[in-house]
Design a protein around this motif. Sequence first.
Motif, short mmCIF file in Angstrom:
data_model
loop_
_atom_site.label_atom_id
_atom_site.label_comp_id
_atom_site.label_asym_id
_atom_site.label_seq_id
_atom_site.Cartn_x
_atom_site.Cartn_y
_atom_site.Cartn_z
N GLN A 11 60.52 25.30 33.04
CA GLN A 11 59.44 26.28 33.05
C GLN A 11 58.96 26.49 31.62
OE1 GLN A 11 58.28 27.66 35.98
NE2 GLN A 11 56.62 28.47 34.75
N GLN B 7 57.01 28.42 28.85
CA GLN B 7 56.45 29.75 28.57
C GLN B 7 55.10 29.60 27.88
OE1 GLN B 7 57.95 32.43 25.44
NE2 GLN B 7 58.57 33.72 27.18
N ASN C 249 61.64 28.32 29.05
CA ASN C 249 62.63 29.27 29.57
C ASN C 249 63.93 28.53 29.81
OD1 ASN C 249 60.62 31.21 29.56
ND2 ASN C 249 60.19 31.03 31.73
N ASP C 250 65.04 29.13 29.38
CA ASP C 250 66.33 28.46 29.45
C ASP C 250 67.43 29.49 29.70
OD1 ASP C 250 68.93 27.43 28.10
OD2 ASP C 250 67.69 25.64 28.26
N ASN C 251 68.28 29.22 30.66
CA ASN C 251 69.42 30.10 30.91
C ASN C 251 70.73 29.31 30.94
OD1 ASN C 251 69.17 28.74 33.30
ND2 ASN C 251 69.11 30.55 34.60
N GLU D 161 68.68 34.97 30.24
CA GLU D 161 67.32 34.47 30.30
C GLU D 161 66.75 34.44 28.89
OE1 GLU D 161 65.73 33.22 32.96
OE2 GLU D 161 67.51 33.57 34.15
N VAL E 272 64.56 31.98 25.71
CA VAL E 272 63.52 30.98 25.47
C VAL E 272 64.07 30.01 24.43
CG1 VAL E 272 61.19 30.58 24.60
CG2 VAL E 272 61.67 32.60 26.01
#
Length: 149
Positions: free
Chosen positions: A115, A117, A127-129, A141, A143
């Motif tokens: 995803q 941003q 976006n990185d988790n 959550e 970035v």
Amino acid sequence: MKYFIGILLLMGFVSCSNDDDDHQAVANDVSINGIWKPFKYEFRGKNIVLNDCEDKGVIMINADFSGAYDRYESGVSGNCNLSDSFVGKWAFDSLYNTLTITYNDAGVTKTMKKQVQSYSDTELRINDNSKNLDNTPGNDEAVLVFGKE
């Protein structure tokens, strides 16, 4: 009545073909091409510098949208381990802000989506988790920010 139904069918056909053309135009956004290197996480208003292993990662998107994705993590003994590595075909969909690589893994076609941003000529924000940034699993959550080389 037949004339009216014919007009409706023609309008439906024309509108469907226009949607396909518009989607194709956004899927191949040339300005996202290049070599992108990660350099920091942004998490809850803080900048978190990447470690030496994470710095080795890369997103490479060639002009023909072929490319690669490599991600490294620190191993138990302190060495850098390649945790993800994919070579394939990229697509960027600006309508949904997704960057997708389609690759082959042991004869099976797979995809990985990220995803986006935002991005510019010099910066790509995804976006990185995947990393535990606060020692509490499941709420990271963040970035991941990449710079263009």
